[in-house]
Design a protein around this motif. Structure first.
Motif, PDB file in Angstrom:
ATOM      1  N   ARG A 189       1.138  -1.210  -0.180  1.00  0.00           N
ATOM      2  CA  ARG A 189      -0.191  -0.106   0.159  1.00  0.00           C
ATOM      3  C   ARG A 189       1.067   1.464   0.042  1.00  0.00           C
ATOM      4  NH1 ARG A 189      -4.069   1.445   5.015  1.00  0.00           N
ATOM      5  NH2 ARG A 189      -4.740   3.760   4.642  1.00  0.00           N
ATOM      6  N   PHE A 190       2.030   0.892   0.595  1.00  0.00           N
ATOM      7  CA  PHE A 190       2.471   2.651   1.197  1.00  0.00           C
ATOM      8  C   PHE A 190       4.064   2.608   0.094  1.00  0.00           C
ATOM      9  CE2 PHE A 190       0.193   2.551   5.123  1.00  0.00           C
ATOM     10  CZ  PHE A 190      -0.522   3.022   4.605  1.00  0.00           C
ATOM     11  N   LEU A 191       4.493   1.038  -0.530  1.00  0.00           N
ATOM     12  CA  LEU A 191       5.099   1.183  -1.627  1.00  0.00           C
ATOM     13  C   LEU A 191       5.058   2.570  -2.577  1.00  0.00           C
ATOM     14  CD1 LEU A 191       8.132  -0.665  -1.668  1.00  0.00           C
ATOM     15  CD2 LEU A 191       6.582  -0.900  -4.226  1.00  0.00           C
ATOM     16  N   PRO A 192       7.078   3.286  -1.992  1.00  0.00           N
ATOM     17  CA  PRO A 192       7.388   4.387  -3.253  1.00  0.00           C
ATOM     18  C   PRO A 192       7.748   5.079  -4.493  1.00  0.00           C
ATOM     19  CG  PRO A 192       8.439   4.758  -1.011  1.00  0.00           C
ATOM     20  CD  PRO A 192       7.580   3.189  -0.992  1.00  0.00           C
ATOM     21  N   SER A 193       7.198   4.508  -4.898  1.00  0.00           N
ATOM     22  CA  SER A 193       7.760   4.621  -6.495  1.00  0.00           C
ATOM     23  C   SER A 193       9.411   4.445  -6.657  1.00  0.00           C
ATOM     24  CB  SER A 193       7.599   5.532  -7.220  1.00  0.00           C
ATOM     25  OG  SER A 193       7.752   5.699  -9.304  1.00  0.00           O
ATOM     26  N   GLY A 194       9.983   3.212  -7.662  1.00  0.00           N
ATOM     27  CA  GLY A 194      11.194   3.525  -7.737  1.00  0.00           C
ATOM     28  C   GLY A 194      11.726   3.199  -6.638  1.00  0.00           C
ATOM     29  N   TYR A 195      11.250   2.718  -5.507  1.00  0.00           N
ATOM     30  CA  TYR A 195      11.938   2.695  -4.274  1.00  0.00           C
ATOM     31  C   TYR A 195      12.693   0.866  -4.495  1.00  0.00           C
ATOM     32  CZ  TYR A 195      12.402   0.674   0.790  1.00  0.00           C
ATOM     33  OH  TYR A 195      12.999   0.091   2.094  1.00  0.00           O
ATOM     34  N   ARG A 196      14.173   1.067  -3.184  1.00  0.00           N
ATOM     35  CA  ARG A 196      15.300   0.675  -3.620  1.00  0.00           C
ATOM     36  C   ARG A 196      15.206  -0.300  -2.148  1.00  0.00           C
ATOM     37  NH1 ARG A 196      20.892   2.583  -6.370  1.00  0.00           N
ATOM     38  NH2 ARG A 196      20.430  -0.144  -6.238  1.00  0.00           N
ATOM     39  N   ARG A 197      15.568  -1.383  -2.432  1.00  0.00           N
ATOM     40  CA  ARG A 197      15.449  -1.818  -1.066  1.00  0.00           C
ATOM     41  C   ARG A 197      16.767  -2.304  -0.601  1.00  0.00           C
ATOM     42  NH1 ARG A 197      11.196  -5.801  -3.502  1.00  0.00           N
ATOM     43  NH2 ARG A 197      13.533  -7.346  -4.162  1.00  0.00           N
ATOM     44  N   PRO A 198      16.743  -2.452   0.942  1.00  0.00           N
ATOM     45  CA  PRO A 198      18.069  -2.499   1.132  1.00  0.00           C
ATOM     46  C   PRO A 198      18.594  -4.000   0.782  1.00  0.00           C
ATOM     47  CG  PRO A 198      17.078  -1.881   3.308  1.00  0.00           C
ATOM     48  CD  PRO A 198      15.850  -2.025   2.744  1.00  0.00           C
TER      49      PRO A 198
END
Length: 331
Positions: A290-299
């Motif tokens: 639901r809250f995943l930001p666009s273009g997010y990169r995981r650790p």
């Protein structure tokens, strides 16, 4: 009489018998212009005689006696309503301060002028050793200048703690009742700030592994953490149009903090029953989507694997992987 610089709001909940040491560390401060509001409730873990003794001993200690047991959130709000200080510091019974902590805060505020939030470092005492707080590197990197949240959005990736900062009187957000009451309040305070500064030193020692809550937090569960982050993201999305850069830069840091918090609660022994674990994991996975930001990169590394398993709602695989690591550690 001029108002004190700092008001400490201190709920008297003392399940582990640490309140006396906390009060001693406060009254031993080298900087004298502060007050302590001890919030007393009828709970068996609120030592009335001890509180009365300190009230008689030092005029800077004021006791606010509530008629009914209540949660930490309501206790904090009750104490804040009676504060006279220019800044508020919210502590718990298991905190200790070095004797020059308030002196260092006063000196830093003399440099910065009035700020909405003054952040400072903390450490944790565990098994006789001191460990630096998780935000130490972030605070050190912020530098000496006064800044706005948009200039250092990475600070939203720090653990949301009420006791590692001074908040200016008149800007105190509401603390909800239940567990994890600090989360939305701390984020609301930081998002509403225009002037933030850092005191790059450790001012508080915490002597616990995780928060203990009074029985007055009726109906509170560890699932409250989901409501807290929902509230924070709703507040972030409600920012005015001109604040969109703040929303865009803060979101990935806040998202990472949220997922780390969920995984911490999930892994910490004693928080969740075996029956609750699948449901908690599923709720966390829903928030990930639901809250995943666009273009997010995981650790990177093992933490990234945990993020990936949560993103795919792979509870069984997550649990098997955890069991395999534990079994490997026993060889």
């Amino acid at each position: 009489m001029a108002p004190p610089l700092i008001t400490v709001v201190l709920p008297a909940y003392d399940e582990q018998g640490q309140l006396k040491e906390c009060l001693d560390s406060l009254l031993g401060q080298s900087f004298p212009e502060f007050e302590v509001i001890v919030v007393q409730t009828p709970s068996e873990h609120c030592p009335e005689r001890l509180v009365e003794a300190y009230e008689l001993r030092d005029a800077r200690v004021r006791v606010l006696r509530l008629d009914a047991e209540t949660g930490i959130g309501r206790a904090r709000m009750a104490g804040a309503a009676h504060a006279r200080g220019e800044y508020l510091l919210f502590l718990d019974a298991d905190h200790l301060l070095p004797e020059d902590a308030f002196e260092a805060m006063e000196a830093r505020l003399a440099e910065t002028g009035e700020v909405d939030v003054l952040l400072f470092g903390h450490n944790r005492e565990y098994r006789g050793k001191l460990w630096p707080g998780n935000a130490a590197e972030l605070l050190a990197a912020a530098g000496p200048a006064v800044f706005s949240p948009a200039e250092h959005p990475e600070l939203f990736g720090a653990p949301p703690l009420a006791w590692d900062r001074l908040m200016r009187s008149g800007t105190i957000p509401a603390f909800p009742d239940g567990f994890y009451e600090e989360v939305s309040a701390v984020h609301r305070s930081l998002l509403g700030a225009t002037r933030v500064a850092v005191l790059d030193r450790e001012c508080v020692t915490i002597r616990r592994r995780h928060t203990l809550h009074p029985a007055g937090s009726e109906g509170a569960t560890h699932f409250d953490v989901f409501d807290r982050y929902e509230s924070t993201f709703e507040l972030l999305d409600a920012q005015p149009a001109e604040a969109e850069p703040v929303t865009a830069t803060v979101r990935p840091h806040l998202f990472t903090r949220m997922i780390r918090h969920y995984l911490f609660v999930f892994d910490l022994p004693g928080c969740l029953t075996r029956a609750e674990r699948p449901q908690f994991f599923q709720r966390a996975a829903e928030h990930y989507k639901r809250f995943l930001p666009s273009g997010y990169r995981r650790p990177e590394g093992r933490e990234g694997i945990k993020f990936s398993l949560l993103a795919s709602n792979s509870y069984a695989t997550f649990e098997v992987a955890k069991f395999s690591r534990l079994a490997g550690g026993r060889r």
